[in-house]
Design a protein around this motif. Structure first.
Motif, PDB file in Angstrom:
ATOM      1  N   GLN A 178      13.296   9.440  10.708  1.00 41.72           N
ATOM      2  CA  GLN A 178      12.304   8.784   9.869  1.00 41.72           C
ATOM      3  C   GLN A 178      11.903   9.676   8.694  1.00 41.72           C
ATOM      4  OE1 GLN A 178      11.205   5.663  10.161  1.00 41.72           O
ATOM      5  NE2 GLN A 178       9.883   5.857   8.353  1.00 41.72           N
ATOM      6  N   TRP A 179      11.941   9.093   7.497  1.00 42.53           N
ATOM      7  CA  TRP A 179      11.514   9.779   6.282  1.00 42.53           C
ATOM      8  C   TRP A 179      10.606   8.851   5.484  1.00 42.53           C
ATOM      9  CZ3 TRP A 179      12.916  14.752   4.812  1.00 42.53           C
ATOM     10  CH2 TRP A 179      13.884  15.363   5.613  1.00 42.53           C
ATOM     11  N   GLU A 180       9.502   9.387   5.012  1.00 39.32           N
ATOM     12  CA  GLU A 180       8.663   8.654   4.066  1.00 39.32           C
ATOM     13  C   GLU A 180       9.100   9.072   2.668  1.00 39.32           C
ATOM     14  OE1 GLU A 180       4.429   8.648   4.756  1.00 39.32           O
ATOM     15  OE2 GLU A 180       4.738   9.090   6.892  1.00 39.32           O
ATOM     16  N   ILE A 181       9.661   8.139   1.930  1.00 37.60           N
ATOM     17  CA  ILE A 181      10.262   8.439   0.630  1.00 37.60           C
ATOM     18  C   ILE A 181       9.725   7.473  -0.418  1.00 37.60           C
ATOM     19  CG2 ILE A 181      12.418   8.539  -0.682  1.00 37.60           C
ATOM     20  CD1 ILE A 181      13.880   9.220   1.890  1.00 37.60           C
ATOM     21  N   GLU A 182       9.293   8.033  -1.524  1.00 36.90           N
ATOM     22  CA  GLU A 182       8.860   7.223  -2.668  1.00 36.90           C
ATOM     23  C   GLU A 182       9.675   7.647  -3.883  1.00 36.90           C
ATOM     24  OE1 GLU A 182       5.102   7.370  -5.549  1.00 36.90           O
ATOM     25  OE2 GLU A 182       4.550   6.758  -3.502  1.00 36.90           O
ATOM     26  N   ASP A 187       8.615   2.316  -2.518  1.00 33.90           N
ATOM     27  CA  ASP A 187       8.634   2.840  -1.157  1.00 33.90           C
ATOM     28  C   ASP A 187      10.010   2.594  -0.539  1.00 33.90           C
ATOM     29  OD1 ASP A 187       8.165   3.726   1.370  1.00 33.90           O
ATOM     30  OD2 ASP A 187       6.622   2.242   1.877  1.00 33.90           O
ATOM     31  N   SER A 189      10.919   4.272   2.329  1.00 34.64           N
ATOM     32  CA  SER A 189      10.796   4.900   3.646  1.00 34.64           C
ATOM     33  C   SER A 189      11.655   4.178   4.677  1.00 34.64           C
ATOM     34  CB  SER A 189       9.336   4.890   4.101  1.00 34.64           C
ATOM     35  OG  SER A 189       8.517   5.583   3.186  1.00 34.64           O
ATOM     36  N   LEU A 260       8.295  13.055  -0.881  1.00 32.83           N
ATOM     37  CA  LEU A 260       8.801  13.030   0.488  1.00 32.83           C
ATOM     38  C   LEU A 260       7.724  13.480   1.459  1.00 32.83           C
ATOM     39  CD1 LEU A 260      12.087  15.019  -0.165  1.00 32.83           C
ATOM     40  CD2 LEU A 260      12.009  12.593   0.329  1.00 32.83           C
ATOM     41  N   TRP A 262       7.736  14.188   5.802  1.00 24.51           N
ATOM     42  CA  TRP A 262       8.565  14.127   7.002  1.00 24.51           C
ATOM     43  C   TRP A 262       8.082  15.143   8.027  1.00 24.51           C
ATOM     44  CZ3 TRP A 262       9.513  17.243   2.997  1.00 24.51           C
ATOM     45  CH2 TRP A 262      10.022  18.518   3.230  1.00 24.51           C
TER      46      TRP A 262
END
Length: 302
Positions: A178-182, A187, A189, A260, A262
């Motif tokens: 899981q990665w939160e990516i903007e 978004d 993610s 990012l 994570w």
């Protein structure tokens, strides 16, 4: 020209190669000085009156020198004598001539600009040139290599093929994370097998993930493969192992800024891991990547 040769003495195969390069540069009419990339004094050497920095080494050595030039806000251009295994950086810049041909044609080069990535995170600020990424390839960089005791590869191409084959083997059971990516406010993610923010076309063992990437357009290319893309990645690796040309199956997204967030997993910037191989990843981390347009000068040989 007044040329500073920054040489990695552990790259290449010939003895006294640094001395040979200096002699060749002088025969071509240049005033050349030598600096080993393995010794202190690179920054001091870069501050002297020079017209060009010529790096003889692999991608790691090129990045090492380029970081110092960017930190100095220097307008001194950089050229490369590629002596590494992958040479992604040098190849993307067009340095594909033989050492002899490149030295002979240095006077005919032109100064072009090169975009640079800047990452801000727990370490402060750092620059990168080829790209940043995480997932399968970053974990492979950290992990012990399965084939470490096998015979040495007979060629660079064989070495690259072995790496791709091992990446393909690991991909079969690799768990997406899981990665939160903007990216540019969008978004993106999700659970990724790998993602990369690419300035140049290739990463690692010449994996061309962003075939249309340009190094002077003020943007990077974001490439991400999620769990549902596993079969596409396996097919791509199969083609590479078989020596076939195959365009990477996922379309990149242009970016100038990326955020990012994570937990635990390592990143790579160019060919360096963060945290370092003996370091412990933070429990949670947040960083920002931005593109610094035209922050480096490159001496391109036409």
């Amino acid at each position: 020209m007044r040329i500073l040769l920054v040489h990695n003495p552990k790259a290449g195969s010939e003895e006294h190669e640094g001395e040979d390069f200096i002699k060749a540069l002088k025969r071509a009419g240049h005033k050349a000085t030598y600096q080993s990339s393995k010794k202190k004094g690179i920054m001091k050497a870069l501050k002297k009156k020079i017209d060009l920095v010529l790096v003889a080494g692999g991608d790691g050595t090129v990045s090492k020198v380029a970081r110092r030039l960017v930190a100095m806000d220097s307008e001194i251009p950089l050229a490369v004598l590629p002596m590494g295994t992958a040479n992604n950086f040098a190849r993307s810049l067009g340095f594909c001539l033989s050492e002899k041909e490149l030295i002979e044609q240095l006077n005919h080069g032109k100064c072009n600009t090169f975009d640079v990535g800047q990452a801000r995170g727990p370490w402060g600020k750092r620059y990168f040139f080829e790209g940043a990424g995480a997932g399968l390839f970053a974990d492979y960089m950290r992990a012990p290599k399965r084939d470490g005791k096998k015979d040495e590869p007979k060629s660079k191409a064989e070495a690259m093929r072995r790496h791709v084959k091992e990446l393909r083997r690991r991909l079969q059971t690799y768990r997406a994370r899981q990665w939160e990516i903007e990216v540019e406010g969008s978004d993106l993610s999700g659970r990724y097998l790998l993602w990369h923010a690419m300035n140049i076309r290739s990463v690692g063992p010449v994996l061309t993930l962003a075939a249309d990437a340009k190094t002077n357009d003020g943007s990077f290319d974001f490439v991400g493969a999620r769990e549902e893309d596993r079969a596409l990645l396996l097919d791509y690796f199969d083609a590479r192992v078989a020596g076939k040309r195959r365009k990477f199956p996922l379309r990149p997204k242009r970016l100038t800024k990326m955020r990012l967030r994570w937990t635990k997993w390592p990143l790579h910037f160019d060919d360096e891991l963060w945290p370092a191989e003996d370091g412990k990843p933070p429990q949670q981390c947040e960083i920002e990547l931005i593109v610094k347009n035209a922050a480096l000068r490159i001496w391109r040989i036409e």
